[in-house]
Structure formats: structure tokens, C-alpha cells
Design a protein around this motif. Structure first.
Motif, mmCIF file in Angstrom:
data_model
loop_
_atom_site.group_PDB
_atom_site.id
_atom_site.type_symbol
_atom_site.label_atom_id
_atom_site.label_comp_id
_atom_site.label_asym_id
_atom_site.label_seq_id
_atom_site.Cartn_x
_atom_site.Cartn_y
_atom_site.Cartn_z
ATOM 1 N N GLY A 1 0.801 -1.210 0.000
ATOM 2 C CA GLY A 1 0.000 0.000 0.000
ATOM 3 C C GLY A 1 0.834 1.260 0.000
ATOM 4 O O GLY A 1 2.061 1.232 -0.077
ATOM 5 N N VAL A 2 0.116 2.372 0.105
ATOM 6 C CA VAL A 2 0.764 3.680 0.074
ATOM 7 C C VAL A 2 -0.023 4.644 0.961
ATOM 8 O O VAL A 2 -1.246 4.524 1.089
ATOM 9 C CB VAL A 2 0.841 4.208 -1.385
ATOM 10 N N PHE A 3 0.681 5.552 1.599
ATOM 11 C CA PHE A 3 0.033 6.591 2.398
ATOM 12 C C PHE A 3 -0.170 7.815 1.512
ATOM 13 O O PHE A 3 0.749 8.238 0.814
ATOM 14 C CB PHE A 3 0.881 6.964 3.623
ATOM 15 N N VAL A 4 -1.386 8.367 1.530
ATOM 16 C CA VAL A 4 -1.730 9.516 0.698
ATOM 17 C C VAL A 4 -2.142 10.666 1.600
ATOM 18 O O VAL A 4 -2.930 10.477 2.526
ATOM 19 C CB VAL A 4 -2.890 9.172 -0.264
ATOM 20 N N TYR A 5 -1.588 11.852 1.329
ATOM 21 C CA TYR A 5 -1.970 13.042 2.086
ATOM 22 C C TYR A 5 -2.130 14.199 1.117
ATOM 23 O O TYR A 5 -1.748 14.109 -0.044
ATOM 24 C CB TYR A 5 -0.935 13.372 3.168
ATOM 25 N N GLY A 6 -2.766 15.267 1.588
ATOM 26 C CA GLY A 6 -2.944 16.447 0.747
ATOM 27 C C GLY A 6 -4.232 16.446 -0.057
ATOM 28 O O GLY A 6 -4.399 17.261 -0.952
ATOM 29 N N ARG B 1 -17.189 17.708 4.959
ATOM 30 C CA ARG B 1 -15.931 17.659 5.710
ATOM 31 C C ARG B 1 -15.786 16.285 6.337
ATOM 32 O O ARG B 1 -16.735 15.503 6.402
ATOM 33 C CB ARG B 1 -15.895 18.734 6.787
ATOM 34 N N TRP B 2 -14.586 16.001 6.798
ATOM 35 C CA TRP B 2 -14.310 14.753 7.496
ATOM 36 C C TRP B 2 -14.441 15.012 8.992
ATOM 37 O O TRP B 2 -13.818 15.918 9.536
ATOM 38 C CB TRP B 2 -12.903 14.252 7.165
ATOM 39 N N LEU C 1 -15.447 26.200 2.520
ATOM 40 C CA LEU C 1 -15.639 25.607 1.200
ATOM 41 C C LEU C 1 -14.921 24.280 1.047
ATOM 42 O O LEU C 1 -15.421 23.363 0.403
ATOM 43 C CB LEU C 1 -15.165 26.574 0.111
ATOM 44 N N TYR C 2 -13.725 24.172 1.610
ATOM 45 C CA TYR C 2 -12.899 22.979 1.458
ATOM 46 C C TYR C 2 -12.392 22.539 2.814
ATOM 47 O O TYR C 2 -12.115 23.355 3.677
ATOM 48 C CB TYR C 2 -11.696 23.257 0.537
ATOM 49 N N SER C 3 -12.251 21.232 2.971
ATOM 50 C CA SER C 3 -11.669 20.707 4.212
ATOM 51 C C SER C 3 -10.701 19.583 3.858
ATOM 52 O O SER C 3 -10.913 18.838 2.892
ATOM 53 C CB SER C 3 -12.760 20.207 5.164
ATOM 54 N N GLU C 4 -9.658 19.469 4.636
ATOM 55 C CA GLU C 4 -8.608 18.493 4.354
ATOM 56 C C GLU C 4 -8.968 17.122 4.915
ATOM 57 O O GLU C 4 -9.489 17.002 6.019
ATOM 58 C CB GLU C 4 -7.284 18.971 4.953
ATOM 59 N N LEU C 5 -8.681 16.099 4.123
ATOM 60 C CA LEU C 5 -8.841 14.730 4.591
ATOM 61 C C LEU C 5 -7.593 14.342 5.381
ATOM 62 O O LEU C 5 -6.497 14.809 5.081
ATOM 63 C CB LEU C 5 -8.979 13.768 3.404
ATOM 64 N N PRO C 6 -7.726 13.472 6.367
ATOM 65 C CA PRO C 6 -6.530 12.997 7.072
ATOM 66 C C PRO C 6 -5.710 12.087 6.153
ATOM 67 O O PRO C 6 -6.201 11.645 5.097
ATOM 68 C CB PRO C 6 -7.101 12.208 8.248
ATOM 69 N N THR C 7 -4.493 11.805 6.527
ATOM 70 C CA THR C 7 -3.653 10.877 5.772
ATOM 71 C C THR C 7 -4.358 9.528 5.690
ATOM 72 O O THR C 7 -4.882 9.036 6.682
ATOM 73 C CB THR C 7 -2.274 10.720 6.440
#
Length: 97
Positions: A3-8, A15-16, A31-37
Motif C-alpha cells: 500500500g501507500v500513504f496519501v496526504y494532501g 468535511r471529514w 468551502l474545502y476541508s482536508e482529509l486525514p492521511t
């Protein structure tokens, strides 16, 4: 392991919720919210739970691109299954991506 870790990655239209680990309504004026890694792990014949929202992931915010014969935009990357306690139709109507 695998697997791979994805961020950004960011969500538009929702929102999460870090406490519930589910999609939730956006906060006012957000308007926008960041997802966790996230840890993306390959699987053979993976079937997403029916409670998950099949969220489209795009390269850029505008979601614009050339339409391919597959019906997807050149800007489209993949589907990301995100846990939710609401039907997919709620997030589709909200334009979540």
C-alpha cells in the motif's frame, strides 16, 4: 507492508469528522476541508461497503478536463470510498468531490 500513504487531499461540499470517522456537513463558510492521511491498500476483487460514499478524486479543483471515451474526465484520478452514515444520494446532491 503493501500500500501507500496519501496526504494532501481535500473535500469540497462536506468535511471529514475526526471524532466519528465519517463524512459530515461542511461548517458554515468553509468551502474545502482536508482529509486525514489515508492508507490505500491494494485488494483483489474489493467490494466497498454499501454505507461508504464512492467519492471521485480529481487532479485539480476545477474538475475540468477532456472527456474520454470511458466517460471520465482526464482530470479524474480514482474513486475513494469514504465512510458515511448517510445515503450516497445526499453527497451526490451536495456535489461532494
Amino acid at each position: 507492508d503493501d500500500g501507500v500513504f496519501v496526504y494532501g487531499l481535500f473535500l469540497e461540499g462536506c468535511r471529514w469528522d475526526d471524532n466519528k470517522h465519517l463524512l459530515s456537513d461542511s461548517r458554515p463558510k468553509e468551502l474545502y476541508s482536508e482529509l486525514p492521511t489515508m492508507h490505500l491498500q491494494p485488494a483483489v476483487e474489493y467490494k466497498s461497503p454499501k454505507t461508504d460514499y464512492n467519492c471521485p478524486c480529481y487532479k485539480v479543483l476545477s474538475r475540468k478536463g477532456v472527456l474520454l471515451t470511458t466517460g471520465h474526465s482526464t482530470n479524474f484520478v480514482m474513486w475513494v470510498d469514504l465512510p458515511s452514515d448517510r445515503p450516497q444520494s445526499v453527497w451526490i446532491k451536495a456535489g461532494v468531490g
